[in-house]
Design an enzyme around this catalytic site. Sequence first.
Site, PDB file in Angstrom:
ATOM      1  N   GLY A  10      27.495 -12.391  10.080  1.00 39.00           N
ATOM      2  CA  GLY A  10      27.387 -13.828  10.340  1.00 39.00           C
ATOM      3  C   GLY A  10      27.208 -14.584   9.037  1.00 39.00           C
ATOM      4  O   GLY A  10      27.006 -13.985   7.970  1.00 39.00           O
ATOM      5  N   LEU A  11      27.258 -15.888   9.158  1.00 40.25           N
ATOM      6  CA  LEU A  11      27.177 -16.747   7.976  1.00 40.25           C
ATOM      7  C   LEU A  11      25.800 -16.648   7.309  1.00 40.25           C
ATOM      8  O   LEU A  11      24.819 -16.271   7.954  1.00 40.25           O
ATOM      9  CB  LEU A  11      27.443 -18.205   8.379  1.00 40.25           C
ATOM     10  CG  LEU A  11      28.875 -18.537   8.801  1.00 40.25           C
ATOM     11  CD1 LEU A  11      28.943 -19.945   9.401  1.00 40.25           C
ATOM     12  CD2 LEU A  11      29.829 -18.420   7.612  1.00 40.25           C
ATOM     13  N   GLY A  13      22.220 -17.416   6.327  1.00 39.40           N
ATOM     14  CA  GLY A  13      21.180 -18.179   7.019  1.00 39.40           C
ATOM     15  C   GLY A  13      21.233 -18.074   8.536  1.00 39.40           C
ATOM     16  O   GLY A  13      20.381 -18.622   9.239  1.00 39.40           O
ATOM     17  N   ALA A  14      22.219 -17.347   9.068  1.00 37.90           N
ATOM     18  CA  ALA A  14      22.359 -17.260  10.529  1.00 37.90           C
ATOM     19  C   ALA A  14      21.201 -16.493  11.164  1.00 37.90           C
ATOM     20  O   ALA A  14      20.861 -16.717  12.326  1.00 37.90           O
ATOM     21  CB  ALA A  14      23.688 -16.612  10.894  1.00 37.90           C
ATOM     22  N   GLY A  15      20.619 -15.549  10.409  1.00 35.10           N
ATOM     23  CA  GLY A  15      19.463 -14.807  10.946  1.00 35.10           C
ATOM     24  C   GLY A  15      19.589 -13.291  10.865  1.00 35.10           C
ATOM     25  O   GLY A  15      18.810 -12.566  11.475  1.00 35.10           O
ATOM     26  N   LYS A  16      20.526 -12.791  10.076  1.00 36.26           N
ATOM     27  CA  LYS A  16      20.774 -11.349  10.011  1.00 36.26           C
ATOM     28  C   LYS A  16      19.551 -10.577   9.503  1.00 36.26           C
ATOM     29  O   LYS A  16      19.148  -9.576  10.099  1.00 36.26           O
ATOM     30  CB  LYS A  16      21.993 -11.067   9.110  1.00 36.26           C
ATOM     31  CG  LYS A  16      23.265 -11.779   9.554  1.00 36.26           C
ATOM     32  CD  LYS A  16      24.416 -11.556   8.596  1.00 36.26           C
ATOM     33  CE  LYS A  16      24.179 -12.083   7.198  1.00 36.26           C
ATOM     34  NZ  LYS A  16      23.978 -13.562   7.130  1.00 36.26           N
ATOM     35  N   THR A  17      18.984 -11.035   8.408  1.00 39.37           N
ATOM     36  CA  THR A  17      17.833 -10.329   7.831  1.00 39.37           C
ATOM     37  C   THR A  17      16.637 -10.386   8.779  1.00 39.37           C
ATOM     38  O   THR A  17      15.993  -9.361   9.052  1.00 39.37           O
ATOM     39  CB  THR A  17      17.463 -10.940   6.459  1.00 39.37           C
ATOM     40  OG1 THR A  17      18.559 -10.703   5.561  1.00 39.37           O
ATOM     41  CG2 THR A  17      16.202 -10.309   5.878  1.00 39.37           C
ATOM     42  N   SER A  84      29.419  -9.719   5.631  1.00 40.26           N
ATOM     43  CA  SER A  84      30.652  -8.988   5.964  1.00 40.26           C
ATOM     44  C   SER A  84      31.711  -9.896   6.583  1.00 40.26           C
ATOM     45  O   SER A  84      32.016  -9.791   7.779  1.00 40.26           O
ATOM     46  CB  SER A  84      30.377  -7.779   6.871  1.00 40.26           C
ATOM     47  OG  SER A  84      29.268  -7.931   7.717  1.00 40.26           O
TER      48      SER A  84
HETATM   49  N1  LIG Z   1      17.022 -16.718  16.808  1.00 35.23           N
HETATM   50  C1  LIG Z   1      16.867 -16.595  15.495  1.00 35.23           C
HETATM   51  N2  LIG Z   1      17.198 -15.412  14.906  1.00 35.23           N
HETATM   52  C2  LIG Z   1      17.077 -15.259  13.571  1.00 35.23           C
HETATM   53  N3  LIG Z   1      16.627 -16.222  12.718  1.00 35.23           N
HETATM   54  C3  LIG Z   1      16.284 -17.414  13.241  1.00 35.23           C
HETATM   55  C4  LIG Z   1      16.405 -17.645  14.643  1.00 35.23           C
HETATM   56  N4  LIG Z   1      16.003 -18.915  14.884  1.00 35.23           N
HETATM   57  C5  LIG Z   1      15.631 -19.425  13.710  1.00 35.23           C
HETATM   58  N5  LIG Z   1      15.792 -18.541  12.703  1.00 35.23           N
HETATM   59  C6  LIG Z   1      15.485 -18.793  11.280  1.00 35.23           C
HETATM   60  O1  LIG Z   1      16.712 -18.803  10.543  1.00 35.23           O
HETATM   61  C7  LIG Z   1      16.531 -18.254   9.247  1.00 35.23           C
HETATM   62  C8  LIG Z   1      17.475 -17.077   9.065  1.00 35.23           C
HETATM   63  O2  LIG Z   1      17.384 -16.571   7.752  1.00 35.23           O
HETATM   64  P1  LIG Z   1      17.847 -15.089   7.366  1.00 35.23           P
HETATM   65  O3  LIG Z   1      17.352 -14.124   8.386  1.00 35.23           O
HETATM   66  O4  LIG Z   1      17.466 -14.865   5.946  1.00 35.23           O
HETATM   67  O5  LIG Z   1      19.437 -15.238   7.507  1.00 35.23           O
HETATM   68  P2  LIG Z   1      20.592 -14.313   6.889  1.00 35.23           P
HETATM   69  O6  LIG Z   1      20.004 -12.972   6.565  1.00 35.23           O
HETATM   70  O7  LIG Z   1      21.609 -14.279   7.981  1.00 35.23           O
HETATM   71  O8  LIG Z   1      21.103 -15.037   5.679  1.00 35.23           O
HETATM   72  C9  LIG Z   1      15.067 -17.838   9.142  1.00 35.23           C
HETATM   73  O9  LIG Z   1      14.372 -18.885   8.512  1.00 35.23           O
HETATM   74  C10 LIG Z   1      14.673 -17.694  10.618  1.00 35.23           C
HETATM   75  O10 LIG Z   1      13.300 -17.910  10.828  1.00 35.23           O
HETATM   76 MG   LIG Z   2      19.949 -11.988   4.710  1.00 31.07          MG
END
Ligand SMILES: Nc1ncnc2c1ncn2[C@@H]1O[C@H](COP(=O)(O)OP(=O)(O)O)[C@@H](O)[C@H]1O
Ligand SMILES: [Mg+2]
Length: 185
Positions: A10-11, A13-17, A84
């Site tokens: 996913g993009l 900030g989407a929530g992967k980590t 990815s």
């Molecule tokens: N349902 C959700 N799942 C995952 N993250 C979420 C969700 N809702 C809000 N968030 C917030 O979105 C952000 C995702 O960041 P991060 O996990 O670092 O994204 P990525 O690894 O995709 O770049 C975090 O600040 C997290 O708290």
């Molecule tokens: Mg990440």
Amino acid sequence: MTGFLVWFTGLPGAGKTTLSQLLAGELTQQFMRTEVLDGDVIRDRLSKGLGFGRRDRDENIRRIAFVAELLTRHDIHVIVAAVSPYRAVRNEVRSAHPGRFIEVFVDCPKDVLIARDPKGLYRKALAGEIQQFTGVSDPYEPPLNPEIHVHTDEQSPAATVQSIVEWLSRNGFLNGVAAALDGRS
Ligand SMILES: Nc1ncnc2c1ncn2[C@@H]1O[C@H](COP(=O)(O)OP(=O)(O)O)[C@@H](O)[C@H]1O
Ligand SMILES: [Mg+2]
């Protein structure tokens, strides 16, 4: 038995980590040996020096997939959190893990991501301070047929992970030890 491979795509900030850490916690609680391969960490170590053109992005994914294969071979469940962006290489990984590759599309509208922007990267990318930023100045090819599709703008992280755990359970990927022990099953 061989481990499975949960692949969060996913993009930024989407929530992967966030989801990969929570899911690893859940699996560990169920006495399942689990390892997380996070794109940011991999790029800092195993893929140091790789860039963000398609060739290097694909190389990064193949390195992650190689490590994942070594681990799953030893019955360790692997969770990958990596943008990815290219469908073809994701499908290549899928083919290498028949029946054990679980693609999770971590979906979130771009306006929400720009508002979230936990690392301030969208602001920089939109200002032209970062080049080849996925979703702004570099492509992202969403999965066409992911095993799991979550919308992180509609659910909390905990609720999202719960839906993933339920999918894994329904599809026979969990051993049910913790559930049996505390009577939740
Ligand atoms: N349902 C959700 N799942 C995952 N993250 C979420 C969700 N809702 C809000 N968030 C917030 O979105 C952000 C995702 O960041 P991060 O996990 O670092 O994204 P990525 O690894 O995709 O770049 C975090 O600040 C997290 O708290
Ligand atoms: Mg990440």
